[in-house]
Design a protein around this motif. Sequence first.
Motif, PDB file in Angstrom:
ATOM      1  N   ILE A 120       0.831  -1.201   0.000  1.00  0.00           N
ATOM      2  CA  ILE A 120       0.000   0.000   0.000  1.00  0.00           C
ATOM      3  C   ILE A 120       0.865   1.250   0.000  1.00  0.00           C
ATOM      4  CG2 ILE A 120      -1.867   1.204   1.208  1.00  0.00           C
ATOM      5  CD1 ILE A 120      -2.656  -1.517   2.407  1.00  0.00           C
ATOM      6  N   ASP A 121       0.533   2.194  -0.895  1.00  0.00           N
ATOM      7  CA  ASP A 121       1.302   3.424  -1.098  1.00  0.00           C
ATOM      8  C   ASP A 121       0.585   4.618  -0.477  1.00  0.00           C
ATOM      9  OD1 ASP A 121       2.810   1.761  -2.825  1.00  0.00           O
ATOM     10  OD2 ASP A 121       1.564   2.347  -4.533  1.00  0.00           O
ATOM     11  N   PHE A 122       1.337   5.458   0.221  1.00  0.00           N
ATOM     12  CA  PHE A 122       0.748   6.646   0.834  1.00  0.00           C
ATOM     13  C   PHE A 122       0.196   7.612  -0.210  1.00  0.00           C
ATOM     14  CE2 PHE A 122       1.561  11.141   2.014  1.00  0.00           C
ATOM     15  CZ  PHE A 122       0.532  11.290   2.943  1.00  0.00           C
ATOM     16  N   PHE A 123       0.932   7.859  -1.291  1.00  0.00           N
ATOM     17  CA  PHE A 123       0.509   8.901  -2.231  1.00  0.00           C
ATOM     18  C   PHE A 123      -0.809   8.565  -2.929  1.00  0.00           C
ATOM     19  CE2 PHE A 123       2.527   6.176  -5.350  1.00  0.00           C
ATOM     20  CZ  PHE A 123       1.971   6.502  -6.582  1.00  0.00           C
ATOM     21  N   LYS A 124      -1.206   7.299  -2.894  1.00  0.00           N
ATOM     22  CA  LYS A 124      -2.476   6.908  -3.501  1.00  0.00           C
ATOM     23  C   LYS A 124      -3.675   7.242  -2.611  1.00  0.00           C
ATOM     24  CE  LYS A 124      -1.063   5.131  -7.406  1.00  0.00           C
ATOM     25  NZ  LYS A 124      -1.467   5.677  -8.718  1.00  0.00           N
ATOM     26  N   SER A 125      -3.405   7.758  -1.398  1.00  0.00           N
ATOM     27  CA  SER A 125      -4.509   8.210  -0.544  1.00  0.00           C
ATOM     28  C   SER A 125      -4.909   9.639  -0.860  1.00  0.00           C
ATOM     29  CB  SER A 125      -4.123   8.100   0.937  1.00  0.00           C
ATOM     30  OG  SER A 125      -3.058   8.974   1.254  1.00  0.00           O
ATOM     31  N   ASN A 126      -4.204  10.270  -1.786  1.00  0.00           N
ATOM     32  CA  ASN A 126      -4.561  11.607  -2.253  1.00  0.00           C
ATOM     33  C   ASN A 126      -5.880  11.540  -3.019  1.00  0.00           C
ATOM     34  OD1 ASN A 126      -4.655  14.204  -3.245  1.00  0.00           O
ATOM     35  ND2 ASN A 126      -2.699  14.118  -4.319  1.00  0.00           N
ATOM     36  N   THR A 127      -6.773  12.470  -2.805  1.00  0.00           N
ATOM     37  CA  THR A 127      -8.074  12.479  -3.483  1.00  0.00           C
ATOM     38  C   THR A 127      -7.913  12.429  -4.990  1.00  0.00           C
ATOM     39  OG1 THR A 127      -9.129  13.664  -1.675  1.00  0.00           O
ATOM     40  CG2 THR A 127     -10.209  13.780  -3.819  1.00  0.00           C
ATOM     41  N   THR A 128      -6.928  13.129  -5.517  1.00  0.00           N
ATOM     42  CA  THR A 128      -6.692  13.129  -6.962  1.00  0.00           C
ATOM     43  C   THR A 128      -6.418  11.725  -7.472  1.00  0.00           C
ATOM     44  OG1 THR A 128      -5.772  15.361  -6.842  1.00  0.00           O
ATOM     45  CG2 THR A 128      -5.281  14.089  -8.811  1.00  0.00           C
ATOM     46  N   GLU A 129      -5.678  10.938  -6.698  1.00  0.00           N
ATOM     47  CA  GLU A 129      -5.320   9.578  -7.097  1.00  0.00           C
ATOM     48  C   GLU A 129      -6.428   8.572  -6.806  1.00  0.00           C
ATOM     49  OE1 GLU A 129      -2.378   8.483  -8.603  1.00  0.00           O
ATOM     50  OE2 GLU A 129      -2.094  10.620  -8.911  1.00  0.00           O
ATOM     51  N   ALA A 130      -7.170   8.801  -5.728  1.00  0.00           N
ATOM     52  CA  ALA A 130      -8.101   7.784  -5.234  1.00  0.00           C
ATOM     53  C   ALA A 130      -9.538   7.951  -5.703  1.00  0.00           C
ATOM     54  CB  ALA A 130      -8.084   7.779  -3.704  1.00  0.00           C
ATOM     55  N   SER A 131      -9.915   9.122  -6.146  1.00  0.00           N
ATOM     56  CA  SER A 131     -11.331   9.375  -6.418  1.00  0.00           C
ATOM     57  C   SER A 131     -11.821   8.795  -7.737  1.00  0.00           C
ATOM     58  CB  SER A 131     -11.611  10.883  -6.391  1.00  0.00           C
ATOM     59  OG  SER A 131     -10.801  11.570  -7.334  1.00  0.00           O
ATOM     60  N   THR A 132     -10.922   8.575  -8.700  1.00  0.00           N
ATOM     61  CA  THR A 132     -11.333   8.044 -10.000  1.00  0.00           C
ATOM     62  C   THR A 132     -11.558   6.537  -9.916  1.00  0.00           C
ATOM     63  OG1 THR A 132     -10.027   9.736 -11.123  1.00  0.00           O
ATOM     64  CG2 THR A 132     -10.726   7.848 -12.433  1.00  0.00           C
ATOM     65  N   PHE A 214      -2.192  18.119  -2.165  1.00  0.00           N
ATOM     66  CA  PHE A 214      -2.542  16.818  -1.585  1.00  0.00           C
ATOM     67  C   PHE A 214      -3.708  16.978  -0.612  1.00  0.00           C
ATOM     68  CE2 PHE A 214      -0.937  12.475  -0.689  1.00  0.00           C
ATOM     69  CZ  PHE A 214      -1.748  12.160   0.395  1.00  0.00           C
ATOM     70  N   THR A 215      -4.779  16.210  -0.843  1.00  0.00           N
ATOM     71  CA  THR A 215      -5.927  16.182   0.063  1.00  0.00           C
ATOM     72  C   THR A 215      -6.271  14.734   0.363  1.00  0.00           C
ATOM     73  OG1 THR A 215      -6.808  18.204  -0.944  1.00  0.00           O
ATOM     74  CG2 THR A 215      -8.307  16.918   0.439  1.00  0.00           C
ATOM     75  N   TYR A 216      -6.284  14.384   1.639  1.00  0.00           N
ATOM     76  CA  TYR A 216      -6.558  12.989   2.018  1.00  0.00           C
ATOM     77  C   TYR A 216      -7.972  12.599   1.597  1.00  0.00           C
ATOM     78  CZ  TYR A 216      -6.378   8.702   4.798  1.00  0.00           C
ATOM     79  OH  TYR A 216      -6.377   7.393   5.196  1.00  0.00           O
ATOM     80  N   PHE A 217      -8.103  11.433   0.976  1.00  0.00           N
ATOM     81  CA  PHE A 217      -9.385  10.961   0.450  1.00  0.00           C
ATOM     82  C   PHE A 217     -10.280  10.481   1.586  1.00  0.00           C
ATOM     83  CE2 PHE A 217     -11.784   7.562  -2.041  1.00  0.00           C
ATOM     84  CZ  PHE A 217     -12.597   8.476  -2.692  1.00  0.00           C
ATOM     85  N   ASP A 218     -11.424  11.123   1.761  1.00  0.00           N
ATOM     86  CA  ASP A 218     -12.288  10.849   2.910  1.00  0.00           C
ATOM     87  C   ASP A 218     -12.820   9.418   2.943  1.00  0.00           C
ATOM     88  OD1 ASP A 218     -11.986  13.389   3.919  1.00  0.00           O
ATOM     89  OD2 ASP A 218     -13.773  14.195   2.920  1.00  0.00           O
ATOM     90  N   GLN A 219     -12.982   8.785   1.792  1.00  0.00           N
ATOM     91  CA  GLN A 219     -13.548   7.430   1.731  1.00  0.00           C
ATOM     92  C   GLN A 219     -12.484   6.342   1.737  1.00  0.00           C
ATOM     93  OE1 GLN A 219     -16.038   8.603  -1.876  1.00  0.00           O
ATOM     94  NE2 GLN A 219     -17.429   7.211  -0.833  1.00  0.00           N
ATOM     95  N   TYR A 220     -11.248   6.713   2.012  1.00  0.00           N
ATOM     96  CA  TYR A 220     -10.149   5.752   1.920  1.00  0.00           C
ATOM     97  C   TYR A 220     -10.391   4.527   2.807  1.00  0.00           C
ATOM     98  CZ  TYR A 220      -5.370   4.057   1.420  1.00  0.00           C
ATOM     99  OH  TYR A 220      -4.272   3.277   1.144  1.00  0.00           O
ATOM    100  N   GLU A 221     -10.640   4.756   4.085  1.00  0.00           N
ATOM    101  CA  GLU A 221     -10.836   3.634   5.010  1.00  0.00           C
ATOM    102  C   GLU A 221     -12.071   2.805   4.636  1.00  0.00           C
ATOM    103  OE1 GLU A 221     -10.012   6.670   6.173  1.00  0.00           O
ATOM    104  OE2 GLU A 221      -7.989   6.170   6.857  1.00  0.00           O
ATOM    105  N   GLU A 222     -13.110   3.466   4.170  1.00  0.00           N
ATOM    106  CA  GLU A 222     -14.338   2.751   3.792  1.00  0.00           C
ATOM    107  C   GLU A 222     -14.073   1.776   2.642  1.00  0.00           C
ATOM    108  OE1 GLU A 222     -18.627   3.838   1.694  1.00  0.00           O
ATOM    109  OE2 GLU A 222     -17.501   5.404   2.736  1.00  0.00           O
TER     110      GLU A 222
END
Length: 345
Positions: A120-132, A214-222
């Motif tokens: 698991i990569d930290f930078f993929k928790s960025n909203t830009t990376e994770a929201s799509t 960088f903005t942490y993706f709110d739905q990451y844990e979900e």
Amino acid sequence: MNDRQFIAMMFAVAFAALSVVIAINYVIDPYWHYGHHHQWNQVQTVIDEREQKAVALRDYVTLDTVLLGSSRATYIPSNAFDQWDVFNFAAANYSMREYHTFVLYTLEQHPETSRFILGIDFFKSNTTEASTPRSLTNYVEKIEQPLYKTRYLLSLPSAKYALRNAWLSSGRIPEGEKFYTRDGDVLIKKEAMTEEQFQKKVETFANSFYRSGFTYFDQYEEIMAKVRETIGSRESIWFTTPISTPLFETLIDAGLYEEYEKWLKGLVETNGSIWHFMYPNEITDQRHYYMDGHHFYPEIGMQIAKRLEYGYDAEDVSTDFGIYVTKDNVEEVLVYLRMRLKERG
């Protein structure tokens, strides 16, 4: 020569040429459709890891353990694990949203799977990376088409890949380019790099992913909880991917340490535990272990594999490399990491 003879000759030439293309594509097998091994296909060009690995998983791979993750995780050799039969199903530019469909497809093809390892990569928790939204679905649909393998047997582009693989397999591997062995492990020759060139690569990554909003993706844990639920009662081993210390320092300078702690705590809460490698340590401090700021060479992948399999009892692993974090000790680990960073200035 009359017209009939000419047409017959053209058909014969076309058939002969097509037979050669088919033979090349089958014998070298650049898309990993058949799984046979010989001296002319021991080096494989990276064409599309998702497609190549999905068809191999479906058609001939045996396993009890599946390793998932980004291009960083591809550098962990499957043969580094002694007791586990591991298939490395990692792929480049892997989104955190892809874990779920990769797990589902694995279980569909191999319900006997007893263990999942997630890098698991930290930078993929960025909203830009994770929201799509991203998934393996399109690749599965492609390889399930009735004439899927036949089209590749008749393909000239596929034959070009095959011929290059044969050329590479004769020992002509260039530096710094990623290839695969026939067993699905990364093969790469270290590339000579100056300190200036390395720092430029670090800065490029930092500018693209840490300093660009960088903005942490709110739905990451979900979303990761859904992955954990799908794994079910099977063993679930998660680990953070170790970036180089110079790159980690750019994360700190970008003001992202709070997000980094939030990410780690969220992963521990979701899976119950995680092996943590993403912090300054004896391995990440040494530039020669990295081809850029965040991709480590397979020799470090070997150490990660040993740590995951044997824990703190692993031999030939730097004692400073890898911390086992649980719900019970996560706060202590975070205090320890803060102290280490403070000591380093």
